[in-house]
Design an enzyme around this catalytic site. Structure first.
Site, PDB file in Angstrom:
ATOM      1  N   CYS A 112       0.832  -1.188  -0.081  1.00 23.92           N
ATOM      2  CA  CYS A 112       0.146   0.118   0.064  1.00 23.92           C
ATOM      3  C   CYS A 112       0.861   1.296  -0.007  1.00 23.92           C
ATOM      4  CB  CYS A 112      -1.003   0.084   1.307  1.00 23.92           C
ATOM      5  SG  CYS A 112      -2.140  -1.563   1.356  1.00 23.92           S
ATOM      6  N   GLN A 171      -8.968 -10.553 -12.955  1.00 23.02           N
ATOM      7  CA  GLN A 171      -8.756  -9.313 -12.515  1.00 23.02           C
ATOM      8  C   GLN A 171      -8.957  -9.308 -11.024  1.00 23.02           C
ATOM      9  OE1 GLN A 171      -7.802  -6.661 -13.870  1.00 23.02           O
ATOM     10  NE2 GLN A 171      -7.866  -6.743 -16.038  1.00 23.02           N
ATOM     11  N   TYR A 219      -4.626 -11.122 -25.748  1.00 21.13           N
ATOM     12  CA  TYR A 219      -4.214 -11.211 -24.402  1.00 21.13           C
ATOM     13  C   TYR A 219      -5.626 -11.347 -23.507  1.00 21.13           C
ATOM     14  CZ  TYR A 219      -0.183  -8.721 -26.182  1.00 21.13           C
ATOM     15  OH  TYR A 219       0.818  -8.185 -26.910  1.00 21.13           O
ATOM     16  N   GLU A 270      -4.638 -16.123 -26.232  1.00 16.48           N
ATOM     17  CA  GLU A 270      -3.812 -16.067 -24.868  1.00 16.48           C
ATOM     18  C   GLU A 270      -3.038 -17.054 -24.927  1.00 16.48           C
ATOM     19  OE1 GLU A 270      -4.317 -14.694 -21.726  1.00 16.48           O
ATOM     20  OE2 GLU A 270      -2.766 -16.176 -21.090  1.00 16.48           O
ATOM     21  N   ASP A 304      -5.046  -6.270 -24.075  1.00 16.08           N
ATOM     22  CA  ASP A 304      -5.073  -5.999 -22.786  1.00 16.08           C
ATOM     23  C   ASP A 304      -3.866  -6.526 -22.579  1.00 16.08           C
ATOM     24  OD1 ASP A 304      -5.234  -5.613 -20.101  1.00 16.08           O
ATOM     25  OD2 ASP A 304      -7.214  -6.957 -19.861  1.00 16.08           O
ATOM     26  N   CYS A 355      -2.214  -1.965 -18.002  1.00 14.55           N
ATOM     27  CA  CYS A 355      -2.219  -1.640 -16.571  1.00 14.55           C
ATOM     28  C   CYS A 355      -0.722  -0.805 -16.451  1.00 14.55           C
ATOM     29  CB  CYS A 355      -2.100  -3.150 -15.702  1.00 14.55           C
ATOM     30  SG  CYS A 355      -0.726  -4.377 -16.665  1.00 14.55           S
TER      31      CYS A 355
END
Ligand code: SAH
Length: 456
Positions: A86, A288, A317, A338, A386, A413
């Site tokens: 975090c 996810q 992907y 994939e 992705d 991402c």
């Protein structure tokens, strides 16, 4: 000519932080020379000790805060900031969202050289805590006891942790229970230095919509002593468990999962829903980690794909076919690609359980399979990518440019590789129409972005 570095190791200096690095450290400039200081926030004035100086930048330690940022929140006593991933816990959620949105804008301009691209305000969570549906926790030993938790930053020392602020309570509970059970049964922890011992990682995954739990035990040896007792105890302690899986990783490696996977008890998959679509998820497949925000992200993908029912879509992907099956409801046909065979098995199963007949899946590298399809005369009207953090392979981008799908939807991402790839697509005849950051990973530095790209 060497530029003179304006500070020296062990100097104490007063600075004002101007920015954050993508790791969440404060950036202060001394005569233009950047100093990265963990825990410093933009706008804050502080005394800093110089720890290290390099050619391009130095590292400092925060010694005293003279003036606090309005976004700073008190996290005294929290372990998750240091150990639990975090990194942004000391910043209010409002401040985190602002930081992530800015980062996307900056990177698109600096790396992507995209001027005036429309970046929408980031979509955040109402409750930015306890969202992760998965954990993979390294196991070690301390004072003869098995411990599990997080690695200290930049080390392989494990800090025993029972409670992560970003994991779902069911995940925290599962990891703690398995740790205690293994302790009770005397299962030895794996030791990295000697490559001895048994238990390497405990992994848990939870379907938030179905309440189904999967536990994966990752060991160095194929044998686990007292396997039956282990299974019994897990079932007794964790009534939500639907699948107990054993994965063997006998190599000396940082990679968590090994090659051999067997089901110890129950199903080989757990199920979950995103929207109305039901998904089977096996131990080795990507899924996810933030189920609430995944729905937000996939709805955006659907909106950006803007399907009428006539389109052929390629989902590169594709993992277990999540985006593919979302899009299949509105497309003529979807082809998913994939690299992980287990994920493609899941994808096929997912198409079947949802009675979706217009989706097909192939195992392989996107940068190999899609060029092959193109050579065989199979093209797409809409292409979704992705990719993992490293972004798209150059060969795939070149095929997109030649294939000329009308629309490309890029889910990323990692804004830096997104920006790099957008530049290639822009130079190849595409325009980035709009970009939507989505906060999939509150309290951490990770940023998710989805971009709508059209042929000029
Ligand atoms: N779209 C999916 C998965 C995204 S994660 C979802 O939203 O759930 C990225 C996926 O790309 C992973 O499943 C990973 O196994 C896969 N992958 C990584 N490299 C690849 C490559 N070169 N070709 C195809 N798939 C790849």
């Amino acid at each position: 000519m060497n530029k003179i570095i304006p500070v020296q190791k062990n100097d104490y200096i007063d600075v004002v932080f101007e920015d954050l690095t993508h790791d969440g450290a404060g950036v202060a400039k001394v005569d233009g020379y950047p100093l990265f200081v963990s825990n410093g926030l933009p706008g804050e004035r502080a005394k800093v000790k110089v720890i290290k100086t390099g050619k391009g930048y130095g590292i400092g330690r925060l010694m005293e805060l003279y003036e606090k940022s309005p976004y700073r929140v008190d996290i005294a006593g929290s372990d998750s900031h240091m150990y639990g991933g975090c990194q942004l816990e000391h910043i209010s959620y409002e401040g985190q969202l602002k930081y992530k949105e800015n980062q996307v804008r900056q990177v698109l301009t600096r790396i992507g050289k995209l001027k005036d691209v429309k970046v929408h305000p980031i979509l955040g969570m109402a409750e930015p805590w306890h969202y992760r549906n998965k954990a993979q926790v390294p196991v070690g030993e301390k004072d003869g006891k098995l411990i599990a938790g997080f690695f200290k930053p930049r080390s392989h020392e494990i800090v025993d942790t029972n409670e992560s602020l970003i994991q779902l309570p069911e995940i925290n509970e599962a990891v703690q229970a398995v740790k205690e059970i293994c302790n009770e049964l005397g299962i030895a922890a794996y030791q990295e230095e000697t490559h001895k011992g048994v238990l390497r990682h405990i992994m848990a995954r939870f379907g938030k919509q179905t309440g189904e739990l999967m536990v994966v035990i990752i060991t160095r040896t194929a044998d686990i002593s007292q396997k039956n007792k282990l299974v019994e105890a897990i079932r007794a302690r964790l009534p939500k468990v639907k699948s107990i899986v054993h994965n063997v990783n006998s190599k000396r490696t940082n990679v968590i999962l090994g090659e051999k996977t067997t089901v110890l008890w129950g199903n080989e998959v757990i199920y979950d829903y995103i929207g109305d679509v039901k998904f089977a998820i096996s131990a080795l497949s990507f899924y996810q980690v933030n189920p609430v925000q995944t729905k937000v992200l996939y709805d955006k993908a659907l909106e950006y794909a803007d399907l009428s029912g006539e389109e052929n879509v390629i989902d590169a992907y594709c993992g277990i076919g999540t985006i593919s099956l979302f899009l299949a409801q509105k497309a003529k046909k979807v082809f998913g690609v994939e690299i992980v065979p287990e994920a493609i098995e899941d994808a096929k199963r997912n198409a079947a359980i949802n009675e979706i007949l217009n989706a097909e899946f192939a195992v392989g590298e996107a940068e190999v399979v899609i060029p092959k399809w193109y050579k065989e005369g199979n093209t797409a009207d809409v292409l979704v990518v992705d990719p993992p953090r490293k972004g798209c392979d150059e060969a795939l981008l070149q095929t997109i440019i030649e294939m000329k799908p009308k629309k490309v939807v890029y889910v990323s991402c990692n804004p830096a590789t997104l920006a790099r790839d957008l530049r290639v697509l822009e130079d190849g005849g595409y325009k980035t129409v709009e970009v939507q950051p989505v906060d999939m990973f509150p309290q951490t530095t990770h940023v998710e972005v989805i971009a709508k790209i059209e042929l000029r």
